[in-house]
Write a protein that holds these residues in place. Structure first.
Motif, PDB file in Angstrom:
ATOM      1  N   ASP A 173       7.426 -20.464   8.148  1.00 14.39           N
ATOM      2  CA  ASP A 173       7.755 -19.682   9.333  1.00 14.39           C
ATOM      3  C   ASP A 173       6.462 -19.245   9.995  1.00 14.39           C
ATOM      4  O   ASP A 173       5.617 -18.614   9.343  1.00 14.39           O
ATOM      5  N   ARG A 214       4.574 -18.090   5.217  1.00 13.61           N
ATOM      6  CA  ARG A 214       4.709 -17.387   6.490  1.00 13.61           C
ATOM      7  C   ARG A 214       3.321 -17.234   7.104  1.00 13.61           C
ATOM      8  O   ARG A 214       2.347 -16.920   6.410  1.00 13.61           O
ATOM      9  N   PHE A 227       1.179 -15.683  10.764  1.00 12.44           N
ATOM     10  CA  PHE A 227       1.239 -14.818  11.946  1.00 12.44           C
ATOM     11  C   PHE A 227       0.022 -15.093  12.818  1.00 12.44           C
ATOM     12  O   PHE A 227      -1.078 -15.334  12.310  1.00 12.44           O
ATOM     13  N   PRO A 269      -2.273 -14.443   7.288  1.00 11.08           N
ATOM     14  CA  PRO A 269      -2.093 -13.324   8.229  1.00 11.08           C
ATOM     15  C   PRO A 269      -2.596 -13.582   9.644  1.00 11.08           C
ATOM     16  O   PRO A 269      -2.158 -12.932  10.580  1.00 11.08           O
ATOM     17  N   VAL A 307       1.387  -5.543  12.407  1.00 11.09           N
ATOM     18  CA  VAL A 307       2.431  -6.039  11.506  1.00 11.09           C
ATOM     19  C   VAL A 307       2.614  -5.072  10.337  1.00 11.09           C
ATOM     20  O   VAL A 307       1.648  -4.576   9.762  1.00 11.09           O
ATOM     21  N   TRP A 343       2.903  -4.967   7.015  1.00  7.69           N
ATOM     22  CA  TRP A 343       2.674  -5.929   5.945  1.00  7.69           C
ATOM     23  C   TRP A 343       3.484  -5.623   4.692  1.00  7.69           C
ATOM     24  O   TRP A 343       3.880  -6.545   3.963  1.00  7.69           O
ATOM     25  N   LEU A 393       1.074 -16.583   2.241  1.00 11.86           N
ATOM     26  CA  LEU A 393       0.916 -15.809   3.477  1.00 11.86           C
ATOM     27  C   LEU A 393      -0.409 -16.162   4.136  1.00 11.86           C
ATOM     28  O   LEU A 393      -1.448 -16.207   3.471  1.00 11.86           O
ATOM     29  N   ASP A 435       6.505  -4.572   4.596  1.00 13.90           N
ATOM     30  CA  ASP A 435       7.841  -5.134   4.831  1.00 13.90           C
ATOM     31  C   ASP A 435       7.804  -6.663   4.741  1.00 13.90           C
ATOM     32  O   ASP A 435       8.726  -7.283   4.189  1.00 13.90           O
ATOM     33  N   VAL A 436       6.761  -7.267   5.293  1.00 14.56           N
ATOM     34  CA  VAL A 436       6.631  -8.727   5.209  1.00 14.56           C
ATOM     35  C   VAL A 436       6.562  -9.169   3.754  1.00 14.56           C
ATOM     36  O   VAL A 436       7.256 -10.103   3.318  1.00 14.56           O
ATOM     37  N   CYS A 480      -1.998  -8.828  13.854  1.00 17.76           N
ATOM     38  CA  CYS A 480      -2.243  -8.453  12.453  1.00 17.76           C
ATOM     39  C   CYS A 480      -2.511  -6.966  12.292  1.00 17.76           C
ATOM     40  O   CYS A 480      -2.321  -6.413  11.205  1.00 17.76           O
TER      41      CYS A 480
END
Length: 476
Positions: A85, A63, A65, A42, A94, A96, A40, A98-99, A91
Motif C-alpha cells: 500500500d 506500506r 508513505f 516512511p 502521520v 505512526w 514500512l 496507529d500505522v 511523515c
C-alpha cells in the motif's frame, strides 16, 4: 509527471535512492537476519526501497508513505500486483503508532529519510517542518521553541523509534554519518534496548552529494539477560563482514573507538596551556600578502608598502599540514588583543591605515556578525598567544594528526590562520617536549578514540583540549 522544482526538491530532501542501492540495503537486512512479517517505508519517494523489499522479501505486506502525489502515483505503478500500500502522507503528521498498530511483528523499517536540516528549510521559508518540540531533551534544545538546528532525518528516525518502543523491529536506513551518531547517543541516553551498526556508503556516487553517509541498522533486543552490548560496529562497506572499529557511548558522550577509549581514559583532562585558534580576518585579498620579487603583493595584484610593525609571516593550515616553512605569505595584523582600538594605527602605522581605508569597502562587507560593532578593520583569534615565538600547531581540516613546531621567521613570530589550532610557548625546548608527547603512540590512540574523520573539521578545539599534557608526558 512534472519533476519537482529545485526549491521543492531541496525542501523535501528529494534525492531518490538508486534501485540497485536499495537492493543492496535490502539484501543487507536479510543477511543480518531480518525475517519481517511487515515492512514500512516512511518516506518512500518513487518506491525504490519498496520495490527492492518486494524482491528480497516476496509476499510480505508493506506500506509506504510520501508527501508528493506524483511520487505516490509512480510508486503505485511500479509496485502494481505486489502486496504494498502506497499512501499520500506527510511523515511529520502521520500517526505512526496507529500505522504500526496494524502491522504485525517483526516490523522491518527501510528507507532513506530526507537529508535536509531545519536551518536549510528555514532559509528557504519552508513550512515543511516537524512540529516544534523538545524531542532531544538531553542535547539542550529549547523546550519552548524548538529553534535549534537539527537534521530532519534525525527527527523522523527518533519519532519512529518512539513509536516502535516495545515492538519487535529492525531498522535499516540510509542517513548521514553524524545523524547515525546522534541516534546512537539518543538511544543510550533514553535506555532504549537496541543493537546497532553502521555501513559506509558512497554518497557522492549514489546521490552526487559531498557528505559522509552510512546505512544504519538497529534491532530491538530482548530484556537484559547479561551485560549490554559494548557499542556499534563500524563497517567500511555494505559487503564488509568484519568491522573496522566499534563506536560507543560512555558518560553521555560518543566515542569513535571504545577499545582505544578504554586504553586512554587516564589521559583525559584539561590541556594546559590552552589550545588557541589562529587569526580570523575574512578578507584574504586585502589582509594576506605574498612576497614577490622583493615586494609584498596582495590578492588584488597590488604592491603593498606598509609598516613592517603590522606585517607578520603567515602559515595557513595547508602549510602546517604539509610541513612548509614560512617566508612566502604574510598577513596584516591590525590589533594585539581582542577588541583593541584600531584607530591608533593612524599614528603608529599611517601607511597601513591608509591602505586599510582605501579597501574599507571590502572589509566592511565581511559577513560574519563577529565584526559588528567592533573597531574598524578588526580581526579575531588575536591575543598575546598570537605573538608567542614558538608554537605547536595542527590544521583542523586535514584528516590526520600531524603536529608541527612553528618557529620565528627572521626574528618575527609566525601567525597561523583560523584553520589551525596551536599551543603557545616562550621557550623552544618546552615546545619541542610537548611536540614529542603529542606525536607519541599514546596521544595518537587517545585522539583516534575520539575523532570522527568524516566531519568537515574533524580536529576541533574541544578534542585537543580534552587531553592532559601533564598526564601524557607522565605516561611517556
Amino acid at each position: 509527471m512534472t519533476a519537482p522544482s529545485r526549491p521543492s526538491r531541496v525542501e523535501r530532501g528529494d534525492w531518490q535512492t538508486p534501485l540497485e542501492l536499495a537492493r543492496q540495503v535490502s539484501r543487507l537486512a536479510a543477511r543480518l537476519g531480518a525475517r519481517p512479517s511487515s515492512i514500512l517505508e516512511p518516506t518512500c519517494g518513487k518506491g525504490a526501497f519498496l520495490t527492492a523489499a518486494a524482491e528480497v522479501f516476496p509476499d510480505i505486506p508493506a506500506r509506504g508513505f510520501d508527501i508528493d502525489p506524483g511520487h505516490v502515483e509512480a510508486a503505485r505503478l511500479a509496485l502494481a500486483g505486489a502486496p504494498v500500500d502506497v499512501l499520500l502522507g506527510d511523515c511529520f503528521e502521520v500517526a505512526w503508532e496507529d500505522v504500526l498498530a496494524a502491522m504485525p511483528d517483526p516490523v522491518l523499517v527501510l528507507g532513506n529519510p530526507p537529508w535536509v536540516t531545519s536551518a536549510d528549510l528555514g532559509a528557504l521559508g519552508s513550512r515543511n517542518l516537524p512540529p516544534k518540540s523538545n524531542f532531544k531533551r538531553f542535547r539542550g534544545l529549547d523546550a519552548r521553541t524548538g529553534k535549534s538546528n537539527f537534521d530532519v532525518s534525525e527527527w523522523i528516525l527518533l519519532r519512529l523509534l518512539a513509536a516502535l518502543r516495545g515492538r519487535d523491529f529492525r531498522m535499516v536506513v540510509l542517513c548521514k554519518s553524524n545523524v547515525a551518531r546522534r541516534v546512537m547517543e539518543h538511544v543510550a541516553h533514553e535506555g532504549v534496548r537496541v543493537s546497532g551498526a553502521t555501513y559506509r556508503i558512497d554518497a557522492r556516487g549514489a546521490f552526487d552529494v559531498a557528505t559522509a553517509a552510512v546505512v544504519m541498522t538497529l534491532a530491538a533486543t530482548p530484556p537484559p539477560s547479561g551485560p549490554p552490548a559494548r557499542g556499534w560496529a563500524v563497517f567500511d562497506s555494505l559487503d564488509a563482514e568484519i568491522p573496522r572499529r566499534t563506536m560507543g557511548v560512555h558518560g553521555g558522550r560518543i566515542y569513535s573507538d571504545i577499545d582505544r577509549l578504554e586504553r586512554t581514559q587516564g589521559l583525559e583532562g584539561q590541556c594546559t596551556p590552552a589550545w588557541r585558534s589562529g587569526l580570523k580576518h575574512d578578507c584574504a585579498p586585502v589582509m594576506e600578502l605574498e612576497a614577490k620579487d622583493g615586494a609584498l603583493v596582495n590578492g588584488l595584484g597590488e604592491r603593498v608598502d606598509i609598516e613592517q610593525s603590522v606585517v607578520f609571516p603567515l602559515l595557513k593550515g595547508s602549510d602546517v599540514a604539509n610541513g612548509r616553512r614560512p617566508g612566502r605569505r604574510f598577513v596584516l595584523v591590525t590589533q594585539r588583543s581582542l577588541g583593541e582600538e584600531t584607530r591608533t594605527l593612524q599614528d603608529q602605522a599611517p601607511r597601513a591605515w591608509a591602505y586599510l581605508v582605501r579597501h574599507e569597502e571590502k572589509l566592511d562587507v565581511r559577513k560574519s556578525s563577529i565584526y559588528r560593532d567592533k573597531p574598524p578593520f578588526s580581526v579575531f583569534g588575536i591575543g598575546p598567544y598570537t605573538f608567542a615565538p614558538y608554537k605547536v600547531a595542527i590544521c583542523g581540516l586535514y584528516k590526520k594528526f600531524s603536529f608541527a613546531l612553528v618557529e620565528p621567521h627572521e626574528g618575527r613570530p609566525v601567525v597561523l590562520d583560523d584553520t589551525c589550532y596551536f599551543l603557545p610557548f616562550e621557550a623552544r625546548d618546552e615546545a619541542e617536549a610537548v611536540l614529542r608527547a603529542l606525536q607519541s603512540e599514546a596521544a595518537r590512540a587517545f585522539f583516534e578514540a575520539r575523532v570522527f574523520w568524516e566531519d568537515k573539521r574533524p580536529i576541533g578545539k574541544g578534542l585537543l583540549q580534552s587531553i592532559s599534557l601533564e598526564a601524557l608526558v607522565r605516561s611517556g
